[in-house]
Scaffold this active site. Sequence first.
Site, mmCIF file in Angstrom:
data_model
loop_
_atom_site.group_PDB
_atom_site.id
_atom_site.type_symbol
_atom_site.label_atom_id
_atom_site.label_comp_id
_atom_site.label_asym_id
_atom_site.label_seq_id
_atom_site.Cartn_x
_atom_site.Cartn_y
_atom_site.Cartn_z
ATOM 1 N N CYS A 1 0.858 -1.185 0.000
ATOM 2 C CA CYS A 1 0.000 0.000 0.000
ATOM 3 C C CYS A 1 0.892 1.233 0.000
ATOM 4 C CB CYS A 1 -0.900 0.011 1.237
ATOM 5 S SG CYS A 1 -1.979 -1.435 1.369
ATOM 6 N N CYS B 1 12.419 -5.108 1.163
ATOM 7 C CA CYS B 1 11.817 -5.856 0.053
ATOM 8 C C CYS B 1 12.502 -5.521 -1.272
ATOM 9 C CB CYS B 1 10.331 -5.534 -0.026
ATOM 10 S SG CYS B 1 9.497 -6.239 -1.462
ATOM 11 N N SER C 1 6.422 -1.346 -16.427
ATOM 12 C CA SER C 1 7.468 -1.783 -15.507
ATOM 13 C C SER C 1 8.715 -2.299 -16.209
ATOM 14 C CB SER C 1 6.925 -2.847 -14.551
ATOM 15 O OG SER C 1 6.271 -3.875 -15.271
ATOM 16 N N ASP D 1 10.682 -7.771 -19.194
ATOM 17 C CA ASP D 1 9.708 -7.473 -18.140
ATOM 18 C C ASP D 1 10.379 -7.598 -16.784
ATOM 19 O OD1 ASP D 1 7.294 -6.691 -17.121
ATOM 20 O OD2 ASP D 1 6.218 -8.531 -17.611
ATOM 21 N N ASP D 2 9.659 -7.136 -15.747
ATOM 22 C CA ASP D 2 10.239 -7.126 -14.402
ATOM 23 C C ASP D 2 10.221 -8.500 -13.751
ATOM 24 O OD1 ASP D 2 7.652 -7.115 -12.400
ATOM 25 O OD2 ASP D 2 7.240 -6.099 -14.276
ATOM 26 N N CYS E 1 4.877 -14.586 -0.777
ATOM 27 C CA CYS E 1 5.267 -13.495 0.117
ATOM 28 C C CYS E 1 4.245 -13.381 1.233
ATOM 29 C CB CYS E 1 5.334 -12.173 -0.654
ATOM 30 S SG CYS E 1 5.673 -10.746 0.406
ATOM 31 N N CYS F 1 15.148 -8.440 1.647
ATOM 32 C CA CYS F 1 14.298 -9.621 1.746
ATOM 33 C C CYS F 1 14.258 -10.263 0.369
ATOM 34 C CB CYS F 1 12.885 -9.271 2.206
ATOM 35 S SG CYS F 1 11.825 -10.740 2.310
ATOM 36 N N CYS G 1 10.962 -14.507 -1.628
ATOM 37 C CA CYS G 1 10.169 -15.012 -2.758
ATOM 38 C C CYS G 1 11.031 -15.694 -3.812
ATOM 39 C CB CYS G 1 9.333 -13.893 -3.369
ATOM 40 S SG CYS G 1 10.297 -12.520 -4.016
#
Length: 471
Positions: free
Chosen positions: A2, A255, A302, A364-365, A401, A450, A453
Amino acid sequence: MCGIFGIYSYERLNVAKKIYYGLFALQHRGQEGAGIATSDGKNIHYYKNIGLVTDVFKNETLQNLFGYIGIGHVRYSTTGGKAVENCQPFVVKSSFGNIAIAHNGDLVNSDELRRELEMKGHIFTSSTDSEVIAQLLVRELLKTSDKIEAIKNTLKKLVGAYSLLIMFNDSLIAVRDPWGFKPLCIGRDESNIYISSEDCALTTLDAEFVKDIEPGEIIEIKDGEIISHKLDYGVSEYNPVNVDVPCIYRGAATCMFEYVYFARPDSTIDGISVYKVRKRIGKILAKEHPVDADVVSPIPDSGVTFALGFSEESGIPYYEGLIKNRYVGRTFILPSQNERELAVRLKLSPVKSVLEGKRVVLVDDSIVRGTTSRRIVNMVRKAGAKEVHLRIGCPKIISPCYYGIDMATKKELIASNKTEEEIGKAIGVDSIGYLSLEGLVKAIGRKDLCLACVTGKYPTEVNFEKILGRE
């Protein structure tokens, strides 16, 4: 994930309109709902609803949000559904009067904390872990007249990601968890002190960047003063990869997906330019996975900066082979797969004159589920591409995650049980190449990240039953 934004006006000016602009600058962090709460020193006024910032707030609404202190939130759901009850800020009654809380992140122990509070008689109005934090704070405020002590005692119970804005009638408090999962920074101008998830929102308001809030730091703003407090406990060291780059904060686990996807390219996180990171990723990707091709094209938006770096390093010309409909939101953060698939068709359109007869490298990301990538590749082939090669600016995502990014269940992650060759075949490309873990860390330039993932190694304890439940 968020976005949160707060203002304290030491000239006692109404802040709702500026919060609106700040949230607009953070809209990329969440598109499902928005809310603003303000305080005039005696009372808290608030409004929140489902939708984009521009849909939720009209001039009349903002004019009714009086106050020189305020916090705002843009929502992207990971816990709790789309209902307005799950929008933030949350306003709760306490021994200090009403308090408002806005939260970015997810707790891994929220279910246990919720059960404990319910057994003690608390009734929840939402299904989010943010309200759990609010109710814990209410209980701690009954035990002490020291707000900071109550906040510290609350935070000791939390495991997971939480960047918080807490507004009392007369003060604004910002918190970044000890792992530093999510970014949070301070800015100021001649009239206001700002707190924002990203410094791009400070730029929008022509505010001067002051500092990044450090992991485990509590910032108290009262009477126009900025006071820093530190949590009196640390976290275990987390180093999932051995790469010769520095740590910014010892023990932190920021992150990595903030740098790869979520943050705006013009933001700087903990002193590191997001744009430069993505450019470096593209260059490293070109070195790690070279290919003979005619065109490098990003999957917008992105993939743009990655593709620029890839083109520069490889010497393959950069073209926009896909055009984005600017009125469609980010497909990754839409909550259901049906919505994501429809959004792809609405969002992107191929440029036939660029793609026809060409060997195309799409950049792409990341790939999460693979369904979006498959549709895009099919679209490019229908436009006449002779070959389609896919390069991804992130290692394979193999684990869910639990800290605030909707990466689905493990069985839905295409890379959790497939080799690169199998993924390429499933998506329909001639070749596929993922950035290496070492390449990612070198591109970001810090190892206090982090990487759960992409490694399956989590920086906090995660309830194993919860993992099984999500798988």
